[in-house]
Design an enzyme around this catalytic site. Sequence first.
Site, short mmCIF file in Angstrom:
data_model
loop_
_atom_site.label_atom_id
_atom_site.label_comp_id
_atom_site.label_asym_id
_atom_site.label_seq_id
_atom_site.Cartn_x
_atom_site.Cartn_y
_atom_site.Cartn_z
N ARG A 1 0.83 -1.22 0.00
CA ARG A 1 0.00 0.00 0.00
C ARG A 1 0.86 1.26 0.00
O ARG A 1 0.59 2.20 -0.73
CB ARG A 1 -0.96 -0.02 1.19
N TYR B 1 -6.01 -0.99 -7.03
CA TYR B 1 -5.33 -2.20 -6.53
C TYR B 1 -4.70 -1.99 -5.15
O TYR B 1 -4.48 -0.87 -4.72
CB TYR B 1 -4.40 -2.85 -7.55
N GLU B 2 -4.48 -3.07 -4.48
CA GLU B 2 -4.07 -3.05 -3.05
C GLU B 2 -5.12 -2.37 -2.19
O GLU B 2 -4.78 -1.76 -1.17
CB GLU B 2 -2.70 -2.40 -2.86
N GLY B 3 -6.37 -2.49 -2.55
CA GLY B 3 -7.44 -1.88 -1.75
C GLY B 3 -7.86 -0.56 -2.35
O GLY B 3 -7.06 0.38 -2.42
#
Lengths: 598, 598
Positions: free
Chosen positions: A298, A442-444
């Site tokens: 993140r 992406y990655e949340g």
Amino acid sequence: MNNYTAPLRDIRFALHDVLGAEALFASLPGGDVANRELIDAVLEEGAKFTEQVLAPLNQSGDREGCTFDKDSGEVRTPAGFKAAFAHYVDGGWAGLTAPEAYGGQHLPETLGAALKEMIDAANLGWGNYPLLSHGATEALKHHGEEWQREVFLRPIVEGRWTGTMCLTEPHCGSDLGLLKTRAVPRDDGTHAIEGTKIFITAGEHDLTDNIVHLVLARLPDAPPGTKGISLFIVPKFKVARDGAVGERNAVRCGSIEHKMGIHGSSTCVMHFDGAAGYLIGQPNRGLAAMFTMMNTARLAVGIQGLGLIDRALQNAVAYARDRLQGRSLGGAKQPDKPADPLIVHADIRRMLLTCKAFAEGGRALALHAASLVDVIERSTDAERKKHADELLSFLTPIVKACLTEWSIEATYHALQCFGGHGYIAEWGMEQLARDARITTIYEGTTGIQALDLLGRKTIQTQGVGLKHFLGMIVEFCTQETMNAELAEFVAPLAKAAQDWQQLTLEIGRRTMGDAEEVGAAAVDYLFYSGYVTLAFWWAKSVAAADRSNASAAFRQAKRDTARFYFQRILPRTLSHAAAIRSGPATLLAIDEEAFVGG
Amino acid sequence: MNNYTAPLRDIRFALHDVLGAEALFASLPGGDVANRELIDAVLEEGAKFTEQVLAPLNQSGDREGCTFDKDSGEVRTPAGFKAAFAHYVDGGWAGLTAPEAYGGQHLPETLGAALKEMIDAANLGWGNYPLLSHGATEALKHHGEEWQREVFLRPIVEGRWTGTMCLTEPHCGSDLGLLKTRAVPRDDGTHAIEGTKIFITAGEHDLTDNIVHLVLARLPDAPPGTKGISLFIVPKFKVARDGAVGERNAVRCGSIEHKMGIHGSSTCVMHFDGAAGYLIGQPNRGLAAMFTMMNTARLAVGIQGLGLIDRALQNAVAYARDRLQGRSLGGAKQPDKPADPLIVHADIRRMLLTCKAFAEGGRALALHAASLVDVIERSTDAERKKHADELLSFLTPIVKACLTEWSIEATYHALQCFGGHGYIAEWGMEQLARDARITTIYEGTTGIQALDLLGRKTIQTQGVGLKHFLGMIVEFCTQETMNAELAEFVAPLAKAAQDWQQLTLEIGRRTMGDAEEVGAAAVDYLFYSGYVTLAFWWAKSVAAADRSNASAAFRQAKRDTARFYFQRILPRTLSHAAAIRSGPATLLAIDEEAFVGG
């Protein structure tokens, strides 16, 4: 037609003058090797590599993209990517921040973050291959058994292999509790992994001989939901406990996605057909292990946003200084020429300054967050570690979501400065906008980051991370209280911090009565927090510049940009606060059947 | 995977209930044919055509794009485009709003705008071919000599030919004063056009036999700058004054651009190598003639934004209702399923409601603006015409810039609702985002629209258009002052109108001392104005819904969306006002050398 020059001067300023990196590193065990001289040498080499090797492959990599061979299941990266990766490995970059015990140089993550900004700005699609390796490194470092680290970590650190994170499945992305991939124990101590994963970045490629997949799956007796997920190491080619590489494992790439951008980065559907995997960490604790990777990733994605902002800014400024169009409203600036350059126009400047404020303020924000990783990893002072950990937990969603959202905005502005040319592929601005578009997903997604920030990291912790950050602001404001040169920033910053605290308390109170308050407030709270956070870094940057050896022009530019930020960007908090205070009612009232009115 | 259903119910609502179209048309000469029955029949046929013919070609058109044959200079449009155009012509759509004298049906532009929304939503790339013809129609109608209309307008109206606007040159876009293309008179009454134009939408294609270019160029004795520009008709195949089509003219396409989106739309470099052209309108008054086209085109581009917003919304709602992910924070909504659908989440609803507010409010805004065109073109009441003209002049930059900026935001939100799938080509959401990206640039960037709104249309006219619009607000608020059901909207709307007026006066005062104030305030003023304008249309829509025969669910959805808009979107004016009030100093202070800090 789209250039990149590593912003060495401002990276050095952020590291040395704003963050005091040398002293910070020296205060940590093993950190004193990273002195100013070494830091600057690494940055200079990184600049050369990214400018000369990666940047020239950015547009060609986008045009060519990755190609998938259906018969072999192999993926070919764009021309030059493999050679660039070899160059990266030869330069020792793969192990820059990795443990020495496994072949790394163990330099600070802060320095790694600065390098990463340059890589991402130079070539985001390429940058995803090392990014995923970095995440795998963290997971193996923290959760792997000793033999696993020796067998899997070392080749990654040496750049001979790369890593992946296999989380998403066709029916589950944000909601990992739904995942179905199974892991059945075998007599030989391995597990048979069975299932399909999608959106696997760097899942298959031709850069290295082997790929180490870190795969979330369920053991047969696992409880449902997120409490029944375990993490497994599944190499593309089987690897014995002694490190001997064997035959092809039963994992293959089924296809690659056709995406809006990051064409140089392979995004794979991965089929696990009873592939041999090793459990890593505790059974059913896979999500915790995965979060180690995810938090690293993140921050890394936030830095992708930063890199894109800076590259967009550089190119837009160059174009705006070169392109003659229209006259300054205040009177011709270059009367001898047929028109003034775009950069005389107030609105062009508004767009460029927005990018600049996000780039330079964002750089301080991101490097500070990375420095907390170093404190957490190296400090032997439990109190200091804890403080850094709590603060980083709070800042991670801000770094991830705000820098990526700002990269969407900055690439928008920068493209807009080019007018019609911005929409044309050859200028490269539209690629930056397309590449940026994945970073808020992406990655949340931003929505997930916002829930993390407001729900998990603020309300559930009684605001411990926020308190730490507010503490930094108060300390700074107190220190500078007598500094007349800084008064124009200190007063509004102190006010913004107070309002932020007040608003947080207010949301907290409302949440006690209605859980939906969190979801309704989350994204606006995230932006609100991001703007106040950046205000702190801008005020701090002006103070740091004033005390630095930087040129008068550089110092003045910091002050000018901070003024712009405080007067034109920070007031965005007003709208976010109003939206937050409107509560969940307007969001929840409408019937789901009624969203489409046509 | 990306669908389109024409929003007939809401278009009808906007036309009949909000705008009272039937009565409005009936009040204009020749408008009474456009009664409710005919309007609804046209809309239904339009829906069929756009849903069944155009929408299925949207993704394939994007994938295939236009192709350029270097040897012949010909452009091939994507598969199906030519047949769809033939379908369009056979259906009588090409002449829907064109004068009867030249083969058109002379139906109201308001109805044409509703059709256009459907075309653009169904297939933006395809929609650019008729768009440019519509602009050419307007220019010929208003500025052409009778023989020119007979010879050039009729085939366009009949859909046998299409039109273009040739303005931009490599060194000049927003600043047309710089243009260099020359027009040298010949003995036969034609002019030899010499020069290169870029970014010419529909400059070359295979949809029709001939193409009518409307070209800005300079006569030999022309004064410099914008006062020396004339407009010429330059057909691809020469056309004699009697309409006989002759040999190929000396105009050819040199290449087509590789763009971020609208791949189905050809964007051409056009070389004029002594091409035969006819002067249209007065010498050196070409820019005024071109503005006739441009204003039409600006409204049309605003409607492109509207179409994209609606399509993005439709698909995002469908996905959000279908995709199960996570649980409602207020407790599971579908406990029997493994997860709740995305649409239960407050933040997903925030994104969808933002799209909905822009789509439906924007529809009323755009159709109202189009109705002013009808008043201007048809009314015999000079006072009414003047009022409509002044109001439309003011609203045109708002329609163009706000609807397109909102299309960028809406396609962002809609894509975001899809998570990772939004980034994948097959879902079609990323195409909408890429297609939307041109709309804030062509036909005048947002910055240019903002200067037009604040400078030309407000300050230079002493706010005449604003006064007219504020008059509409005051009239509405007065009418509804006793309506308790509407109080929640009327009070804040009246306040917003007052603030808007106040802010405008304030900017006007400041501008007298500093011309840069206009440039510094323009874009923020544009957004500010757009948000208040939309607030009016939302309040008006609730009132109209309450008085309509619409279902209780439809009426409630209007109210719910209006509440959302007033509470969560309208407060954006707070930030814009703060930015405006900060003035030009923070934009102009920084040295141009200092924008790049690295």
